[in-house]
Scaffold this motif. Sequence first.
Motif, PDB file in Angstrom:
ATOM      1  N   SER A  69      -6.951  12.105  -7.109  1.00 15.31           N
ATOM      2  CA  SER A  69      -5.619  11.793  -7.672  1.00 15.31           C
ATOM      3  C   SER A  69      -4.655  12.955  -7.513  1.00 15.31           C
ATOM      4  CB  SER A  69      -5.767  11.581  -9.484  1.00 15.31           C
ATOM      5  OG  SER A  69      -4.777  11.296 -10.094  1.00 15.31           O
ATOM      6  N   THR A  70      -3.632  12.613  -6.818  1.00 12.79           N
ATOM      7  CA  THR A  70      -2.655  13.661  -6.635  1.00 12.79           C
ATOM      8  C   THR A  70      -1.324  13.235  -6.780  1.00 12.79           C
ATOM      9  OG1 THR A  70      -2.036  15.370  -5.052  1.00 12.79           O
ATOM     10  CG2 THR A  70      -2.695  13.232  -4.358  1.00 12.79           C
ATOM     11  N   LEU A  71      -0.337  14.115  -6.873  1.00 17.01           N
ATOM     12  CA  LEU A  71       1.112  13.755  -6.624  1.00 17.01           C
ATOM     13  C   LEU A  71       1.569  12.977  -5.387  1.00 17.01           C
ATOM     14  CD1 LEU A  71       2.927  16.685  -8.422  1.00 17.01           C
ATOM     15  CD2 LEU A  71       2.878  14.255  -9.214  1.00 17.01           C
ATOM     16  N   TRP A  72       2.375  11.742  -5.568  1.00 13.85           N
ATOM     17  CA  TRP A  72       2.585  11.059  -4.288  1.00 13.85           C
ATOM     18  C   TRP A  72       4.002  11.896  -3.550  1.00 13.85           C
ATOM     19  CZ3 TRP A  72       6.858   7.083  -3.346  1.00 13.85           C
ATOM     20  CH2 TRP A  72       6.636   6.461  -2.231  1.00 13.85           C
ATOM     21  N   ASN A  73       3.936  11.864  -2.395  1.00 13.44           N
ATOM     22  CA  ASN A  73       4.993  12.337  -1.431  1.00 13.44           C
ATOM     23  C   ASN A  73       5.152  13.800  -1.562  1.00 13.44           C
ATOM     24  OD1 ASN A  73       7.346  11.898   0.238  1.00 13.44           O
ATOM     25  ND2 ASN A  73       8.817  12.266  -1.277  1.00 13.44           N
TER      26      ASN A  73
ATOM     27  N   THR B  23      -0.927  16.949   4.654  1.00 12.26           N
ATOM     28  CA  THR B  23      -0.897  15.819   5.820  1.00 12.26           C
ATOM     29  C   THR B  23      -2.138  15.051   5.905  1.00 12.26           C
ATOM     30  OG1 THR B  23      -2.128  17.331   7.456  1.00 12.26           O
ATOM     31  CG2 THR B  23       0.193  17.695   7.206  1.00 12.26           C
ATOM     32  N   LYS B  24      -3.368  15.261   4.961  1.00 16.81           N
ATOM     33  CA  LYS B  24      -4.429  14.303   4.937  1.00 16.81           C
ATOM     34  C   LYS B  24      -4.170  13.308   3.973  1.00 16.81           C
ATOM     35  CE  LYS B  24      -7.612  17.999   6.407  1.00 16.81           C
ATOM     36  NZ  LYS B  24      -8.772  18.642   6.092  1.00 16.81           N
ATOM     37  N   LEU B  25      -4.676  12.112   4.378  1.00 23.16           N
ATOM     38  CA  LEU B  25      -4.601  10.928   3.319  1.00 23.16           C
ATOM     39  C   LEU B  25      -5.790  11.062   2.568  1.00 23.16           C
ATOM     40  CD1 LEU B  25      -3.350   7.834   2.677  1.00 23.16           C
ATOM     41  CD2 LEU B  25      -5.144   7.185   4.288  1.00 23.16           C
ATOM     42  N   VAL B  26      -5.483  11.031   1.252  1.00 20.02           N
ATOM     43  CA  VAL B  26      -6.245  11.469   0.140  1.00 20.02           C
ATOM     44  C   VAL B  26      -6.768  10.100  -0.772  1.00 20.02           C
ATOM     45  CG1 VAL B  26      -5.999  13.697   0.472  1.00 20.02           C
ATOM     46  CG2 VAL B  26      -4.866  12.584  -1.419  1.00 20.02           C
ATOM     47  N   ASN B  27      -5.546   9.210  -0.779  1.00 18.19           N
ATOM     48  CA  ASN B  27      -5.688   7.980  -1.780  1.00 18.19           C
ATOM     49  C   ASN B  27      -4.609   6.918  -1.237  1.00 18.19           C
ATOM     50  OD1 ASN B  27      -6.263   6.477  -4.000  1.00 18.19           O
ATOM     51  ND2 ASN B  27      -6.645   8.166  -5.233  1.00 18.19           N
ATOM     52  N   VAL B  28      -5.068   5.711  -1.747  1.00 16.13           N
ATOM     53  CA  VAL B  28      -3.956   4.743  -1.521  1.00 16.13           C
ATOM     54  C   VAL B  28      -4.075   3.917  -2.813  1.00 16.13           C
ATOM     55  CG1 VAL B  28      -3.674   2.625  -0.151  1.00 16.13           C
ATOM     56  CG2 VAL B  28      -4.834   4.487   1.016  1.00 16.13           C
ATOM     57  N   LYS B  29      -2.691   3.770  -3.231  1.00 15.47           N
ATOM     58  CA  LYS B  29      -2.574   2.832  -4.281  1.00 15.47           C
ATOM     59  C   LYS B  29      -1.902   1.488  -3.756  1.00 15.47           C
ATOM     60  CE  LYS B  29       0.068   2.998  -8.578  1.00 15.47           C
ATOM     61  NZ  LYS B  29       0.848   3.961  -9.482  1.00 15.47           N
ATOM     62  N   TYR B  30      -2.299   0.403  -4.496  1.00 18.74           N
ATOM     63  CA  TYR B  30      -2.050  -0.989  -4.043  1.00 18.74           C
ATOM     64  C   TYR B  30      -1.320  -1.550  -5.292  1.00 18.74           C
ATOM     65  CZ  TYR B  30      -5.890  -0.246  -0.707  1.00 18.74           C
ATOM     66  OH  TYR B  30      -6.626  -0.058  -0.053  1.00 18.74           O
TER      67      TYR B  30
ATOM     68  N   LYS C 167       0.046  -5.821 -10.997  1.00 17.84           N
ATOM     69  CA  LYS C 167      -1.063  -5.168 -10.910  1.00 17.84           C
ATOM     70  C   LYS C 167      -1.450  -4.067  -9.744  1.00 17.84           C
ATOM     71  CE  LYS C 167      -3.441  -9.662 -12.416  1.00 17.84           C
ATOM     72  NZ  LYS C 167      -4.324 -10.559 -12.148  1.00 17.84           N
ATOM     73  N   PHE C 168      -2.007  -3.070 -10.478  1.00 15.87           N
ATOM     74  CA  PHE C 168      -2.308  -1.912  -9.502  1.00 15.87           C
ATOM     75  C   PHE C 168      -3.586  -1.646  -9.659  1.00 15.87           C
ATOM     76  CE2 PHE C 168       1.618  -1.450 -11.917  1.00 15.87           C
ATOM     77  CZ  PHE C 168       2.385  -1.097 -10.847  1.00 15.87           C
ATOM     78  N   ARG C 169      -4.090  -1.058  -8.304  1.00 11.81           N
ATOM     79  CA  ARG C 169      -5.390  -0.426  -8.088  1.00 11.81           C
ATOM     80  C   ARG C 169      -5.294   0.740  -6.955  1.00 11.81           C
ATOM     81  NH1 ARG C 169      -8.106  -2.457  -3.281  1.00 11.81           N
ATOM     82  NH2 ARG C 169      -6.901  -4.163  -2.448  1.00 11.81           N
ATOM     83  N   LYS C 170      -6.309   1.695  -7.198  1.00 15.43           N
ATOM     84  CA  LYS C 170      -6.413   2.603  -6.182  1.00 15.43           C
ATOM     85  C   LYS C 170      -7.924   2.649  -5.584  1.00 15.43           C
ATOM     86  CE  LYS C 170      -5.202   6.182  -8.929  1.00 15.43           C
ATOM     87  NZ  LYS C 170      -4.854   7.277  -9.325  1.00 15.43           N
ATOM     88  N   GLU C 171      -8.088   3.388  -4.269  1.00 12.79           N
ATOM     89  CA  GLU C 171      -9.352   3.438  -3.911  1.00 12.79           C
ATOM     90  C   GLU C 171     -10.232   4.080  -4.671  1.00 12.79           C
ATOM     91  OE1 GLU C 171     -10.309   2.689  -0.394  1.00 12.79           O
ATOM     92  OE2 GLU C 171      -8.593   1.417  -0.507  1.00 12.79           O
ATOM     93  N   LYS C 172     -11.368   3.635  -4.771  1.00 15.94           N
ATOM     94  CA  LYS C 172     -12.508   4.288  -5.645  1.00 15.94           C
ATOM     95  C   LYS C 172     -12.887   5.688  -5.282  1.00 15.94           C
ATOM     96  CE  LYS C 172     -16.833   2.941  -7.597  1.00 15.94           C
ATOM     97  NZ  LYS C 172     -18.026   2.070  -7.585  1.00 15.94           N
ATOM     98  N   ASP C 173     -13.037   6.541  -6.192  1.00 12.82           N
ATOM     99  CA  ASP C 173     -13.394   7.796  -6.193  1.00 12.82           C
ATOM    100  C   ASP C 173     -12.794   8.874  -5.082  1.00 12.82           C
ATOM    101  OD1 ASP C 173     -15.729   7.027  -7.765  1.00 12.82           O
ATOM    102  OD2 ASP C 173     -16.912   6.402  -5.828  1.00 12.82           O
TER     103      ASP C 173
ATOM    104  N   MET D 225       0.905  -1.323  -0.102  1.00 13.63           N
ATOM    105  CA  MET D 225      -0.075   0.075  -0.017  1.00 13.63           C
ATOM    106  C   MET D 225       0.891   1.215  -0.118  1.00 13.63           C
ATOM    107  SD  MET D 225      -2.848  -1.137   2.729  1.00 13.63           S
ATOM    108  CE  MET D 225      -3.821   0.334   2.891  1.00 13.63           C
ATOM    109  N   PHE D 226       0.698   2.061  -1.046  1.00 16.70           N
ATOM    110  CA  PHE D 226       1.334   3.154  -1.159  1.00 16.70           C
ATOM    111  C   PHE D 226       0.514   4.337  -0.675  1.00 16.70           C
ATOM    112  CE2 PHE D 226       3.600   0.406  -4.166  1.00 16.70           C
ATOM    113  CZ  PHE D 226       4.748   0.873  -3.918  1.00 16.70           C
ATOM    114  N   PRO D 227       0.639   5.082   0.417  1.00 14.14           N
ATOM    115  CA  PRO D 227      -0.574   6.173   1.073  1.00 14.14           C
ATOM    116  C   PRO D 227      -0.018   7.407   0.135  1.00 14.14           C
ATOM    117  CG  PRO D 227       1.416   5.925   2.434  1.00 14.14           C
ATOM    118  CD  PRO D 227       1.870   4.877   1.506  1.00 14.14           C
ATOM    119  N   TYR D 228      -1.016   8.197  -0.217  1.00 16.82           N
ATOM    120  CA  TYR D 228      -1.153   9.447  -0.919  1.00 16.82           C
ATOM    121  C   TYR D 228      -1.630  10.399   0.071  1.00 16.82           C
ATOM    122  CZ  TYR D 228       0.496   7.994  -5.471  1.00 16.82           C
ATOM    123  OH  TYR D 228       0.952   7.352  -6.456  1.00 16.82           O
ATOM    124  N   HIS D 229      -0.697  11.489   0.406  1.00 17.54           N
ATOM    125  CA  HIS D 229      -0.989  12.467   1.515  1.00 17.54           C
ATOM    126  C   HIS D 229      -1.060  13.912   0.781  1.00 17.54           C
ATOM    127  CE1 HIS D 229       0.212   9.123   4.134  1.00 17.54           C
ATOM    128  NE2 HIS D 229      -0.933   9.929   5.101  1.00 17.54           N
TER     129      HIS D 229
END
Length: 211
Positions: free
Chosen positions: A137-141, A114-121, A128-134, A107-111
Amino acid sequence: VQAIMACPKCGDKHSFAIELDKGTYNCKRLNKCGIKGSFTDFQRMLGDEPFFLDDRFIRGDKKYATPNVTPKRPNEDVYKWFAERKIKEETVRHFRIGLSPDGKDIMFPYHKNTKLVNVKYRNMKEKKFRKEKDCKSTLWNQDNIKGDTLFITEGELDCMALFEYGYEKTSLPSGVNDKNWIEHDWEFLDRFKNVILIMDNDTAGQRIIND
């Protein structure tokens, strides 16, 4: 629904169309003009300061979901997976990498701010990749970036590898074909004097640089 008006660039009175629900625009005189872009591009072209509120995105004031997931701590399989790619345990911890509850995906957390806005798996056995639904989309790190120059890599592993050489970078959220992050991160991008793309030396990677 479209509005047709005079093109602000070429002056043709019947060729410029703007989508009223999205704000995207294009000039139908493809061979002689053909300009196109987003609503924020349109505002800049007219010399206005773009208005953009992070939690009320201009496309229909869309509301984005917040990830509701509790990652497991990385185990030996995760550290081994990264070690095979020459990435150290301390780097994995720095980027707060997690493990999916079923133990199959990294799990790659996208902040953002400081707020968690998405997670990429990413599956550890298959690419194989997937992200949390809805979710947004933002730059990582991006929260760790300082200075007036922004470096954007093509993927999270590229970003992590450069960190091991002492460079804190960001990465694209979904490869070179996803550009939705640009409007979400426009205020963040606007902080930097220089933006440098570090892409793969293939057709797709070089195309985004030229774009």
